[in-house]
Enzyme design. Sequence first.
Site, short mmCIF file in Angstrom:
data_model
loop_
_atom_site.label_atom_id
_atom_site.label_comp_id
_atom_site.label_asym_id
_atom_site.label_seq_id
_atom_site.Cartn_x
_atom_site.Cartn_y
_atom_site.Cartn_z
N TYR A 154 0.65 -1.05 -0.08
CA TYR A 154 0.07 -0.07 -0.11
C TYR A 154 0.83 1.07 0.16
O TYR A 154 0.48 2.16 -0.91
CB TYR A 154 -0.86 -0.16 1.20
CG TYR A 154 -2.25 0.93 1.37
CD1 TYR A 154 -3.21 1.26 0.49
CD2 TYR A 154 -1.71 2.25 2.06
CE1 TYR A 154 -4.00 2.46 0.62
CE2 TYR A 154 -2.64 3.32 2.38
CZ TYR A 154 -3.21 3.86 1.90
OH TYR A 154 -4.24 4.31 1.66
N LYS A 158 1.25 4.26 -2.54
CA LYS A 158 0.83 5.37 -2.28
C LYS A 158 2.38 6.34 -2.68
O LYS A 158 1.87 8.19 -3.00
CB LYS A 158 0.34 5.79 -0.86
CG LYS A 158 -0.84 5.69 -1.24
CD LYS A 158 -1.92 5.54 -1.93
CE LYS A 158 -3.31 4.69 -1.16
NZ LYS A 158 -4.62 5.69 -3.04
P1 NDP Z 1 -13.63 3.99 0.81
O1 NDP Z 1 -12.89 2.09 1.27
O2 NDP Z 1 -14.48 3.99 1.82
O3 NDP Z 1 -14.05 3.20 -0.54
C1 NDP Z 1 -13.13 3.90 -1.43
C2 NDP Z 1 -13.72 4.01 -2.42
O4 NDP Z 1 -13.12 3.45 -3.44
C3 NDP Z 1 -15.31 3.36 -3.04
O5 NDP Z 1 -16.54 3.84 -3.03
C4 NDP Z 1 -14.95 2.12 -3.94
O6 NDP Z 1 -16.04 1.84 -4.93
C5 NDP Z 1 -13.43 2.66 -4.66
N1 NDP Z 1 -13.08 1.66 -5.70
C6 NDP Z 1 -12.23 0.99 -4.88
N2 NDP Z 1 -11.69 -0.20 -5.52
C7 NDP Z 1 -12.37 0.72 -7.17
C8 NDP Z 1 -11.71 0.04 -8.90
N3 NDP Z 1 -11.59 -1.01 -9.01
N4 NDP Z 1 -12.50 0.60 -9.18
C9 NDP Z 1 -13.36 1.85 -8.56
N5 NDP Z 1 -13.50 2.28 -7.38
C10 NDP Z 1 -12.89 1.66 -6.54
O7 NDP Z 1 -11.65 4.21 1.41
P2 NDP Z 1 -11.53 6.09 2.10
O8 NDP Z 1 -12.87 7.09 1.18
O9 NDP Z 1 -11.51 5.60 2.92
O10 NDP Z 1 -10.40 5.84 0.56
C11 NDP Z 1 -10.18 7.68 -0.55
C12 NDP Z 1 -8.54 7.39 -0.98
O11 NDP Z 1 -8.34 7.80 0.36
C13 NDP Z 1 -8.08 5.80 -1.38
O12 NDP Z 1 -7.37 6.36 -2.47
C14 NDP Z 1 -7.29 6.01 -0.19
O13 NDP Z 1 -5.94 4.69 0.14
C15 NDP Z 1 -6.77 6.85 0.48
N6 NDP Z 1 -6.53 7.30 1.80
C16 NDP Z 1 -7.39 7.26 2.83
C17 NDP Z 1 -7.05 6.91 3.65
C18 NDP Z 1 -8.38 6.51 5.25
O14 NDP Z 1 -8.19 6.68 6.56
N7 NDP Z 1 -9.46 6.19 4.82
C19 NDP Z 1 -6.61 7.99 4.52
C20 NDP Z 1 -5.13 7.86 3.43
C21 NDP Z 1 -5.40 7.48 2.13
P3 NDP Z 1 -16.76 0.43 -4.86
O15 NDP Z 1 -17.61 0.34 -3.37
O16 NDP Z 1 -17.95 0.43 -4.80
O17 NDP Z 1 -16.38 -0.82 -5.63
#
Ligand code: NDP
Length: 246
Positions: A154, A158
Amino acid sequence: MLTGKVVLVTGASRGIGSATALLAAENHAHVIINYNRSEDKAVELVDLIRRKGLNASMIKADISSEDDIKAMFRSIKEKHSRLDVLVNNAGIMQNNLLMLTNMELFDRTIAVNLKGTFLCTRYASNMMRKQRSGRIINLSSTIGLNGNAGQTVYSASKAAVVGFTRSAAKELGRYGITVNAIAPGLIKTDLIKDIKPEIREKMLSNIALERIGTPEDVAKVVLFLSSDLGSYVSGEVIVVDGCQMM
Ligand code: NDP
């Protein structure tokens, strides 16, 4: 702040992406909500935005699939003829110790977090180049900057997003396109729901602002970078972690 702009948020069905799409719509953009598995959540969000008298549509696409991405951009071109903001937010986090990490986990993480960001940026910048304007915002992570035990893959994905962001910013600046990254710390979404309570408490004790971040905390920084307020910011990585001491 985004009146008349067309904004695509990948992975906008839940978490940070959902809050980002909602805030963009509340600032009068037409938001395109990309989702993969959570169709019900995407429908709910589109309904919520439309009930407020604002504009949103949704597109299903697996961000790790070039065919899906190609079809998504074809549809955006047909319906809107332009794209002003791309938020590369879709991401996955699967953790394991290095010795126990298999190639399936490696390939899937890189495919969504890095390849998806690369491909969406390539297709979006092709449209933005012709407009001679555009904003691209990539979701990295503080784990990509500082590293963390059990998160080698991961973290690598990133960290790669940071290098990609800085290079794309240098390459696309001449077309009036800014490219920035946001590195959130601990944000309350489904992504961190499996972190054990004792580890969560320990992490919380290292945050100067003494709270876990919300998706809205990140969405506000995306809005800044998407709007005219961020017009001369490019190639940057903005940390949004409440001042987390490592
Ligand atoms: P969530 O797990 O809450 O949501 C992830 C989102 O990404 C969902 O809407 C999901 O859609 C979508 N997703 C995952 N795989 C795919 C795919 N193959 N194609 C299209 N959509 C996809 O994550 P967060 O909101 O927490 O994270 C959002 C971003 O922020 C990520 O890149 C994460 O790495 C980054 N981040 C988050 C942190 C945290 O603490 N939460 C910290 C640092 C970075 P669906 O369900 O429709 O498949």
